[in-house]
Scaffold this motif. Structure first.
Motif, PDB file in Angstrom:
ATOM      1  N   ALA A   1      14.698 -14.019 -77.814  1.00  0.00           N
ATOM      2  CA  ALA A   1      13.901 -14.268 -76.682  1.00  0.00           C
ATOM      3  C   ALA A   1      12.663 -15.043 -76.860  1.00  0.00           C
ATOM      4  O   ALA A   1      12.184 -15.831 -76.250  1.00  0.00           O
ATOM      5  CB  ALA A   1      13.587 -12.789 -76.239  1.00  0.00           C
ATOM      6  N   MET A   2      11.886 -14.967 -78.130  1.00  0.00           N
ATOM      7  CA  MET A   2      10.852 -15.745 -78.501  1.00  0.00           C
ATOM      8  C   MET A   2      11.248 -17.318 -78.490  1.00  0.00           C
ATOM      9  O   MET A   2      10.393 -18.044 -77.889  1.00  0.00           O
ATOM     10  CB  MET A   2      10.266 -15.131 -80.004  1.00  0.00           C
ATOM     11  CG  MET A   2       9.803 -13.797 -79.752  1.00  0.00           C
ATOM     12  SD  MET A   2       9.151 -13.464 -81.318  1.00  0.00           S
ATOM     13  CE  MET A   2       7.692 -14.434 -81.646  1.00  0.00           C
TER      14      MET A   2
ATOM     15  N   ALA B   1      19.909 -22.693 -70.972  1.00  0.00           N
ATOM     16  CA  ALA B   1      19.773 -22.161 -72.477  1.00  0.00           C
ATOM     17  C   ALA B   1      18.460 -21.101 -72.303  1.00  0.00           C
ATOM     18  O   ALA B   1      18.644 -19.897 -73.079  1.00  0.00           O
ATOM     19  CB  ALA B   1      19.455 -23.209 -73.611  1.00  0.00           C
ATOM     20  N   GLY B   2      17.387 -21.444 -71.801  1.00  0.00           N
ATOM     21  CA  GLY B   2      16.277 -20.784 -71.481  1.00  0.00           C
ATOM     22  C   GLY B   2      16.595 -19.289 -70.926  1.00  0.00           C
ATOM     23  O   GLY B   2      16.139 -18.297 -71.547  1.00  0.00           O
TER      24      GLY B   2
ATOM     25  N   PHE C   1      14.084 -19.032 -63.607  1.00  0.00           N
ATOM     26  CA  PHE C   1      14.758 -20.303 -64.151  1.00  0.00           C
ATOM     27  C   PHE C   1      16.279 -19.999 -63.639  1.00  0.00           C
ATOM     28  O   PHE C   1      17.279 -21.016 -63.664  1.00  0.00           O
ATOM     29  CB  PHE C   1      14.942 -20.245 -65.567  1.00  0.00           C
ATOM     30  CG  PHE C   1      13.793 -21.016 -66.063  1.00  0.00           C
ATOM     31  CD1 PHE C   1      13.910 -22.434 -66.257  1.00  0.00           C
ATOM     32  CD2 PHE C   1      12.398 -20.470 -66.196  1.00  0.00           C
ATOM     33  CE1 PHE C   1      12.632 -23.192 -66.632  1.00  0.00           C
ATOM     34  CE2 PHE C   1      11.258 -21.112 -66.701  1.00  0.00           C
ATOM     35  CZ  PHE C   1      11.373 -22.529 -66.939  1.00  0.00           C
ATOM     36  N   ALA C   2      16.830 -18.934 -63.567  1.00  0.00           N
ATOM     37  CA  ALA C   2      18.295 -18.468 -63.014  1.00  0.00           C
ATOM     38  C   ALA C   2      18.280 -19.109 -61.560  1.00  0.00           C
ATOM     39  O   ALA C   2      19.397 -19.700 -61.333  1.00  0.00           O
ATOM     40  CB  ALA C   2      18.452 -17.098 -62.871  1.00  0.00           C
ATOM     41  N   VAL C   3      17.186 -18.866 -60.771  1.00  0.00           N
ATOM     42  CA  VAL C   3      17.377 -19.637 -59.373  1.00  0.00           C
ATOM     43  C   VAL C   3      17.197 -20.954 -59.568  1.00  0.00           C
ATOM     44  O   VAL C   3      17.742 -21.734 -58.628  1.00  0.00           O
ATOM     45  CB  VAL C   3      16.220 -18.781 -58.500  1.00  0.00           C
ATOM     46  CG1 VAL C   3      15.879 -19.624 -57.147  1.00  0.00           C
ATOM     47  CG2 VAL C   3      16.106 -17.428 -58.149  1.00  0.00           C
ATOM     48  N   ALA C   4      16.334 -21.560 -60.401  1.00  0.00           N
ATOM     49  CA  ALA C   4      16.299 -23.075 -60.413  1.00  0.00           C
ATOM     50  C   ALA C   4      17.603 -23.752 -60.893  1.00  0.00           C
ATOM     51  O   ALA C   4      18.221 -24.575 -60.356  1.00  0.00           O
ATOM     52  CB  ALA C   4      15.165 -23.270 -61.726  1.00  0.00           C
ATOM     53  N   VAL C   5      18.385 -22.939 -61.838  1.00  0.00           N
ATOM     54  CA  VAL C   5      19.709 -23.394 -62.315  1.00  0.00           C
ATOM     55  C   VAL C   5      20.677 -23.498 -61.256  1.00  0.00           C
ATOM     56  O   VAL C   5      21.431 -24.459 -60.879  1.00  0.00           O
ATOM     57  CB  VAL C   5      20.174 -22.823 -63.612  1.00  0.00           C
ATOM     58  CG1 VAL C   5      21.749 -22.944 -63.837  1.00  0.00           C
ATOM     59  CG2 VAL C   5      19.213 -23.140 -64.681  1.00  0.00           C
TER      60      VAL C   5
ATOM     61  N   LEU D   1      10.924 -22.233 -75.335  1.00  0.00           N
ATOM     62  CA  LEU D   1      11.777 -23.552 -74.562  1.00  0.00           C
ATOM     63  C   LEU D   1      11.324 -23.547 -73.205  1.00  0.00           C
ATOM     64  O   LEU D   1      10.944 -24.653 -72.732  1.00  0.00           O
ATOM     65  CB  LEU D   1      13.454 -23.026 -74.681  1.00  0.00           C
ATOM     66  CG  LEU D   1      14.232 -23.980 -73.963  1.00  0.00           C
ATOM     67  CD1 LEU D   1      14.185 -25.501 -74.404  1.00  0.00           C
ATOM     68  CD2 LEU D   1      15.694 -23.553 -73.993  1.00  0.00           C
ATOM     69  N   VAL D   2      11.453 -22.157 -72.636  1.00  0.00           N
ATOM     70  CA  VAL D   2      11.014 -22.559 -71.054  1.00  0.00           C
ATOM     71  C   VAL D   2       9.352 -22.812 -70.812  1.00  0.00           C
ATOM     72  O   VAL D   2       8.981 -23.637 -69.947  1.00  0.00           O
ATOM     73  CB  VAL D   2      11.118 -21.202 -70.408  1.00  0.00           C
ATOM     74  CG1 VAL D   2      12.526 -20.935 -70.110  1.00  0.00           C
ATOM     75  CG2 VAL D   2      10.107 -20.212 -70.673  1.00  0.00           C
ATOM     76  N   GLY D   3       8.522 -22.399 -71.929  1.00  0.00           N
ATOM     77  CA  GLY D   3       7.064 -22.923 -72.130  1.00  0.00           C
ATOM     78  C   GLY D   3       7.070 -24.384 -72.011  1.00  0.00           C
ATOM     79  O   GLY D   3       6.455 -25.178 -71.415  1.00  0.00           O
TER      80      GLY D   3
END
Length: 183
Positions: free
Chosen positions: A73-74, A61-62, A16-20, A79-81
Motif C-alpha cells: 500500500a505504501m 496498478a495504484g 482511482f477506481a472511478v477514474a479507471v 504511485l498515486v501521489g
C-alpha cells in the motif's frame, strides 16, 4: 494514525477506481480521454494514446497496490501521489499555455480544467502523503474504528469524484455571488 491511513486508502481507491472505470468503460470514453491528454500535454495523437494507456495502467496498478497489505500500500500511495503530481503539472502547463480542455478525470465531463482541479489534485497528493505515513503503523485493530475509517473514506471519495458537479450546483445556487467573484 492507522485509522486516518485507512481513510486515505479508501478515499484514493474510490477516486482511482472511478477514474479507471470512466476511462476504460468504452472505446469512446477512452478516445475522449486520449483527446484530453493530447490537449493537456500538447502531444501528437500517437503519443497521446501511448500516454493515456500508461496513465490508465498506472491508475489500475495504484488501486491494486492500495488494497494490498501495508508495505505494498505504501508503494501504491507513492504511485498515486506521483500520478497526481504529474496530472497537476500537466494541468498547470496547459493553463499557462491558455489551453483549456475538458477534464476527463472521472468520465464524460465537459468542464474545462482549471483551478478547482489543481486544488483537488493538491488535496489528493496530501492524502497520499498522509496515508503513506500512517500506513507504517499497520491496519486498525478496532473493527468499529475500521468501519468508521472506511465509511469516511468512501464518502470523501464520492465527494471528490463529484466535486465538479458539486461546485457547479453551488454556482447555480448562488449566481450573484459567483458572478461578482464573492466567496
Amino acid at each position: 494514525m492507522e485509522f486516518a491511513a485507512m481513510c486515505c486508502r479508501i478515499l484514493l481507491v474510490v477516486v482511482f477506481a472511478v477514474a479507471v472505470v470512466s476511462k476504460l468503460r468504452s472505446a469512446d470514453a477512452f478516445g475522449a480521454f486520449v483527446r484530453s491528454v493530447q490537449g493537456l500535454a500538447a502531444l501528437s495523437p500517437h503519443r497521446s494514446r501511448a500516454v493515456a494507456r500508461v496513465v490508465a495502467g498506472a491508475e489500475v496498478a495504484g488501486v491494486v497496490l492500495l488494497v494490498l497489505p501495508s508495505r505494498m500500500a505504501m508503494v501504491g500511495f507513492a504511485l498515486v501521489g506521483c500520478l497526481l503530481g504529474a496530472f497537476a503539472l500537466a494541468m498547470a502547463a496547459s493553463l499557462r499555455r491558455g489551453v483549456r480542455v475538458p477534464c476527463r478525470c472521472f468520465g464524460a465531463s465537459t468542464r474545462s480544467t482549471g483551478p478547482l482541479q489543481l486544488v483537488r489534485n493538491g488535496f489528493l497528493m496530501a492524502v497520499a502523503a498522509g496515508g503513506a505515513v500512517g500506513t507504517v503503523h499497520g491496519l486498525p485493530k478496532s473493527p468499529g474504528g475500521l468501519a468508521v475509517a472506511c465509511a469516511t473514506g468512501l464518502v470523501l471519495g464520492v465527494v471528490v469524484t463529484n466535486l465538479d458537479d458539486i461546485s457547479e450546483l453551488l454556482r447555480d445556487a448562488f449566481p450573484v455571488a459567483a458572478r461578482k467573484g464573492h466567496r
